[in-house]
Design an enzyme around this catalytic site. Structure first.
Site, PDB file in Angstrom:
ATOM      1  N   ASP A  43      85.866  63.024  -1.549  1.00  0.00           N
ATOM      2  CA  ASP A  43      86.634  63.168  -0.313  1.00  0.00           C
ATOM      3  C   ASP A  43      87.967  63.884  -0.569  1.00  0.00           C
ATOM      4  OD1 ASP A  43      86.798  62.214   2.554  1.00  0.00           O
ATOM      5  OD2 ASP A  43      88.657  61.335   1.787  1.00  0.00           O
TER       6      ASP A  43
ATOM      7  N   GLU B 149      84.459  67.866  -1.305  1.00  0.00           N
ATOM      8  CA  GLU B 149      84.859  68.162   0.068  1.00  0.00           C
ATOM      9  C   GLU B 149      86.271  68.726  -0.031  1.00  0.00           C
ATOM     10  OE1 GLU B 149      86.277  66.480   4.289  1.00  0.00           O
ATOM     11  OE2 GLU B 149      86.999  65.761   2.383  1.00  0.00           O
TER      12      GLU B 149
HETATM   13  C1  NOJ Z   1      87.423  63.460   5.059  1.00  0.00           C
HETATM   14  C2  NOJ Z   1      86.420  62.544   5.680  1.00  0.00           C
HETATM   15  O1  NOJ Z   1      85.226  63.245   5.877  1.00  0.00           O
HETATM   16  C3  NOJ Z   1      87.017  62.038   6.968  1.00  0.00           C
HETATM   17  O2  NOJ Z   1      86.090  61.316   7.722  1.00  0.00           O
HETATM   18  C4  NOJ Z   1      88.233  61.210   6.643  1.00  0.00           C
HETATM   19  O3  NOJ Z   1      88.888  60.868   7.848  1.00  0.00           O
HETATM   20  C5  NOJ Z   1      89.225  61.972   5.767  1.00  0.00           C
HETATM   21  N1  NOJ Z   1      88.590  62.689   4.711  1.00  0.00           N
HETATM   22  C6  NOJ Z   1      90.206  61.031   5.128  1.00  0.00           C
HETATM   23  O4  NOJ Z   1      89.594  60.288   4.132  1.00  0.00           O
END
Ligand code: NOJ
Length: 552
Positions: free
Chosen positions: A211, A274
């Protein structure tokens, strides 16, 4: 079915994203859970997946749908136990399906033991040094230490008193105040995440989705520098690894250390970043020395238009090839408007405003949107690289637009001055049956309200209809397994700017009609599958993809 022995299984995999709280509720508390997932392994098998990725299932107060983690090495008791997790993992593996878990290293939740210790501790203490605490500005420290922005609130700083702290300091959070950012300059934090990765890898987890992988390392040198607004990709690139908050060079040392850990396993554990950075910057995260793959989000921003898709495909394949990685494709995830809805709206419509108007500010062509979404999915499945599918995409689900304001859960709406209704509309619990309590999701309702039309899109109804999105997906994914080819593709001239045609080295051709009139593909080869009915042999209707076998 046994797990594939190929160490490169991930390079062209089909990965299905499960948002656990909205997948299947086994114990009637309105929240999806681990046993719910285990009970649906037959369904997952019927999709011919290589892997599932589970969004966070860790203990969490759910301020941000589980991306506020209280404990990285446990299962939320509301969702089950570690024993339930182990059982699910063993059964997934027996079914030949691997598993990715979500690692959230930029921030914990405010209920994490370390943050509770930090709030109770003195300024300058070791406990505070695991997070980013600073004195405020102004005569009495009453102003935030910097102008840094947060994604879910105007400022990235919250005064500790809001969390019960008794000193006059502020702490940093790039997301909600309940998501305090770790201090990644502290080796203890780095080591704790290595422990977390090992904890899950030792249990048999095959891969990790990282993440906000571009955000952990920050320039914390004093005096802290200014960054008044979230930078664009271009601005981040211009900073060449030295932006105050994002895509810093030091991150790559972290991922190299993670790679050394992953490579100690057989088969090596895999990971996907990500990282919200430019295509050029993504390459580093995806290199074989680091995470191996990164999400390619470019299609999420593309309209259903041939030129947009082609540009993204060319750029993504070029950079993947350059760094020895394989790219990923996705049209949806738990942060995005459902593609059926996105494509069913005129490209000129402002999607955020439309969502805020509960879908009333512009007309939605529901049928066209579904056709385009399925056509888009069949196109990305045929490309070299991995395909990610977000739960419900295989049902052609539309965004749920009428969630009453008092039931909205997303901090993007709640904290962000209510200017964006947020992501709940794609997170509504799945419809499994046409009737019954919460359309088969669970025996006691669903944590987000399901609309009346959900039954028509249920697994039950769509399984019985050979032309439903689910049936088309199932057949496409089964065929994909048999058609998979070396990671290459060739474009073919179509004579129509609205039609894309490419083939893989084994003669697997994919033709997509993005236009509004029929396209004749006679002579391209033998039809294997199409995303919608073909009007007459050789005619490809608008918003339709056909797979064809040829000798080229
Ligand atoms: C990316 C995640 O996909 C999202 O759902 C989240 O709100 C943010 N990161 C913070 O962790």
């Amino acid at each position: 079915m046994a797990l594939s022995l190929d160490k490169n299984w991930w390079r062209q995999a089909v990965v299905y994203q499960i948002y656990p709280r909205s997948f299947k509720d086994s114990n009637g508390d309105g929240l999806g859970d681990i046993k719910g997932i285990t009970s649906k392994i037959d369904y997952l098998s019927s999709l011919n997946l290589d892997a599932v990725w589970l969004s966070p299932f860790y203990p969490s107060a759910l301020v941000d749908g589980g991306y506020d983690v209280d404990d990285y090495r446990d299962v939320d008791p509301k969702l089950g136990s570690l024993a339930d997790f182990d059982e699910m993992l063993a059964k997934l593996h027996d079914a030949g399906i691997r598993i990715f878990v979500d690692i959230v290293p930029n921030h914990s939740s405010n209920l994490h033991l370390w943050f509770k210790e930090a709030i109770a501790a003195e300024p300058g203490s070791a406990a505070r040094n695991r997070y980013i605490f600073r004195d405020g500005k102004g005569a009495n420290g009453e102003l935030p230490p910097t102008d840094w922005p947060s994604h879910f609130a105007p400022s990235a700083w919250t005064h500790e008193s809001k969390m019960g702290g008794k000193h006059n300091q502020w702490y940093c959070h790039l997301f909600a105040p309940e998501q305090p950012d770790f201090n990644w300059d502290n080796r203890e934090v780095e080591e704790d995440f290595l422990r977390t990765l090992k904890f899950w890898a030792d249990r048999g987890v095959d891969g990790f989705r990282i993440d906000v992988a571009h955000a952990m390392k920050k320039d914390l040198s004093e005096p802290l520098k200014s960054l008044p607004k979230l930078p664009t990709h271009k601005e981040i690139d211009l900073d060449r690894g030295k932006n105050v908050l994002f895509d810093r060079n030091e991150l790559h040392e972290v991922y190299k250390e993670w790679r050394r850990l992953f490579d100690r396993y057989d088969p090596p554990r895999v990971a996907v970043a990500e990282a919200n950075v430019s295509a050029e910057a993504l390459v580093k995260y995806a290199s074989p020395e680091e995470l191996g793959q990164s999400f390619n989000f470019e299609l999420l921003n593309a309209d259903f238009e041939a030129a947009d898709f082609k540009k993204v495909i060319d750029r993504s394949l070029f950079s993947a090839k350059k760094n020895g990685s394989s790219t990923t494709w996705c049209l949806n995830n738990h942060d995005q408007m459902r593609p059926a809805t996105k494509y069913g709206l005129d490209p000129a419509v402002d999607k955020v405003k439309w969502r805020n108007s509960n879908g009333s500010s512009a007309p939605l062509d529901e049928a066209y949107g579904i056709s385009a979404a399925i056509a888009g999915s069949m196109l990305i499945m045929a490309l070299p690289g991995s395909t990610y599918i977000y739960q419900g995409e295989e049902l052609g689900l539309h965004e749920v637009t009428d969630i009453p304001e008092n039931q909205i859960q997303d901090p993007q709406y709640l904290r962000n001055l209510k200017i964006d209704k947020g992501r709940d509309g794609c997170r509504v619990p799945l419809p499994w049956t046409n009737t019954g309590s919460s359309f088969g999701f669970g025996s006691a309702g669903a944590h987000l309200p399901q609309p009346k039309w959900f039954g028509d899109n249920s697994v039950e109804i769509e399984s019985a209809d050979p032309n439903s999105p689910l049936s088309i997906f199932r057949k496409a994914l089964a065929l994909r397994k048999t058609l998979i080819a070396p990671e290459d593709m060739t474009w073919h001239e179509t004579g129509d700017a609205n039609v894309l045609h490419f083939s893989r080295p084994n003669g697997w051709n994919c033709i997509t009609n993005f236009g509004r009139s029929q396209y004749n593909f006679d002579g391209a080869g033998e039809v294997i599958h199409s995303s919608g009915p073909l009007a007459k042999s050789g005619d490809l209707p608008p918003a339709t993809t056909v797979w064809v076998r040829s000798s080229r």
